[in-house]
Design an enzyme around this catalytic site. Structure first.
Site, PDB file in Angstrom:
ATOM      1  N   ASN A   1       0.874  -1.175   0.000  1.00 53.62           N
ATOM      2  CA  ASN A   1       0.000   0.000   0.000  1.00 53.62           C
ATOM      3  C   ASN A   1       0.909   1.222   0.000  1.00 53.62           C
ATOM      4  OD1 ASN A   1      -1.795   2.045   0.473  1.00 53.62           O
ATOM      5  ND2 ASN A   1      -2.396   1.355   2.527  1.00 53.62           N
ATOM      6  N   TRP A   2       0.988   1.870  -1.164  1.00 51.40           N
ATOM      7  CA  TRP A   2       1.936   2.995  -1.298  1.00 51.40           C
ATOM      8  C   TRP A   2       1.416   4.277  -0.648  1.00 51.40           C
ATOM      9  CZ3 TRP A   2       4.098   2.804  -7.031  1.00 51.40           C
ATOM     10  CH2 TRP A   2       4.787   1.593  -7.199  1.00 51.40           C
ATOM     11  N   LYS A   3       0.148   4.302  -0.287  1.00 47.13           N
ATOM     12  CA  LYS A   3      -0.474   5.501   0.317  1.00 47.13           C
ATOM     13  C   LYS A   3      -0.218   6.724  -0.585  1.00 47.13           C
ATOM     14  CE  LYS A   3      -0.005   3.186   4.716  1.00 47.13           C
ATOM     15  NZ  LYS A   3       0.172   3.237   6.156  1.00 47.13           N
TER      16      LYS A   3
ATOM     17  N   HIS B   1      -9.209   1.185   5.329  1.00 49.02           N
ATOM     18  CA  HIS B   1      -7.899   1.437   5.957  1.00 49.02           C
ATOM     19  C   HIS B   1      -8.070   2.418   7.120  1.00 49.02           C
ATOM     20  CE1 HIS B   1      -3.785   2.599   6.613  1.00 49.02           C
ATOM     21  NE2 HIS B   1      -3.443   1.480   5.986  1.00 49.02           N
TER      22      HIS B   1
ATOM     23  N   GLU C   1      -6.390   4.839   8.050  1.00 45.30           N
ATOM     24  CA  GLU C   1      -6.195   6.259   7.702  1.00 45.30           C
ATOM     25  C   GLU C   1      -7.462   6.833   7.064  1.00 45.30           C
ATOM     26  OE1 GLU C   1      -2.575   5.533   5.557  1.00 45.30           O
ATOM     27  OE2 GLU C   1      -1.630   4.997   7.464  1.00 45.30           O
TER      28      GLU C   1
ATOM     29  N   GLU D   1      -4.932  -4.734  10.802  1.00 41.34           N
ATOM     30  CA  GLU D   1      -3.891  -3.723  10.939  1.00 41.34           C
ATOM     31  C   GLU D   1      -4.090  -2.958  12.248  1.00 41.34           C
ATOM     32  OE1 GLU D   1      -2.131  -2.622   6.851  1.00 41.34           O
ATOM     33  OE2 GLU D   1      -3.825  -1.316   7.199  1.00 41.34           O
TER      34      GLU D   1
ATOM     35  N   GLY E   1       3.000   2.385  10.690  1.00 47.56           N
ATOM     36  CA  GLY E   1       3.948   3.473  10.494  1.00 47.56           C
ATOM     37  C   GLY E   1       4.688   3.879  11.756  1.00 47.56           C
TER      38      GLY E   1
ATOM     39  N   GLY F   1       3.132  -1.073   4.185  1.00 45.84           N
ATOM     40  CA  GLY F   1       3.201   0.360   3.887  1.00 45.84           C
ATOM     41  C   GLY F   1       4.629   0.755   3.539  1.00 45.84           C
ATOM     42  N   GLY F   2       5.307   1.377   4.487  1.00 46.32           N
ATOM     43  CA  GLY F   2       6.649   1.941   4.263  1.00 46.32           C
ATOM     44  C   GLY F   2       7.615   1.027   3.526  1.00 46.32           C
TER      45      GLY F   2
END
Ligand code: 13P
Length: 249
Positions: free
Chosen positions: A9-11, A94, A96, A166, A172, A233-234
């Site tokens: 997930n590159w966000k 998600h 976020e 998650e 993060g 993610g990261g």
């Protein structure tokens, strides 16, 4: 069908040029893998990404979508628009999206219905906050997030659903659930699905873990019996790190 999956997930990272560079790097470094591999670039890079990855085994997926098929929803993108550019899987729920964009379970249920009506596969995310875990409420919170957005569905559509646990406190932050914490929760999730539907449904869904998965901890987390992969993610923003995670299987 239950499969091992590693999804990046590159966000809101990577513009179009950066996306092209990373995708070409992924294509170069990809080896045969037992796991399904997916990446979720931003909307404006999706069409190019699908073309770049056309002859690869990496699927391009979306990070979000609206519940309506079209209409006066400024700034939004629909399931049918994603399908039209051959994006067949979408991440929904998600944390976020839930916290910064106020997405509730009721809204997510509508998005889930719209994705399924358009024959899309869904990676449905949920997870407790730190306070929930401190108060030993994590199972109640997770069960409620799943029930409210997904339990109106017929058993037959669960083939198109992948779950992603998650924990918000691990996203993060560099802090990861221990492999045991992940396993305990994944087992609980499978039991929750089994109680509502059947063992067959529960045992045929993939449940991914997300929250600071890295090359250094992926192997141990993925080795747990109820963990079927990760939402990254990261560490999905560098080809070498991402494949180190994929190769943890
Ligand atoms: P990090 O891997 O950066 O913790 O992010 C996890 C995540 O939110 C994937 O959807």
């Amino acid at each position: 069908m239950r499969k091992n999956i590693v999804a990046g997930n590159w966000k809101m990272n990577n513009d179009l040029e950066e996306t092209k560079l990373l995708l070409n790097e992924l294509k170069k470094q990809q080896k045969k893998s037992e796991a399904e591999i997916m990446v979720a670039p931003t909307y404006i890079s999706l069409d190019s990404s699908v073309k770049i990855l056309e002859n690869s085994d990496i699927e391009v997926i979306a990070q979000n979508m609206h519940f309506a098929n079209s209409g006066a929803y400024t700034g939004e993108v629909s399931a049918s628009m994603l399908k039209a550019i051959a994006v067949n899987t979408v991440i929904l729920g998600h944390s976020e999206r839930r916290s910064y964009f106020n997405e509730t379970s009721e809204l997510l249920a509508k998005k889930v219905d719209a994705a399924l009506a358009n024959n899309m596969r869904i990676i449905f995310c949920f997870g407790e906050e730190l306070n929930d875990r401190k108060n030993n409420n994590e199972e109640e919170v997770v069960a409620s997030q799943i029930e409210r957005a997904l339990f109106h569905l017929e058993a037959s559509v669960w083939d198109n659903i992948v779950l992603a646990y998650e924990p918000v406190w691990a996203i993060g932050t560099g802090e990861t659930a221990t492999p045991e914490q992940a396993q305990d929760m994944h087992q609980f999730i499978r039991k929750t699905i089994s109680n509502k539907y059947s063992d067959t449904v529960a045992n045929s869904i993939s449940i991914l873990y997300g929250g600071s998965v890295k090359a250094t901890n992926a192997k141990e987390i993925f080795s747990k019996p109820d963990v079927d992969g990760g939402l990254i993610g990261g560490a999905s923003l560098k080809a070498k790190d991402f494949f180190a995670i994929v190769n943890a299987f």
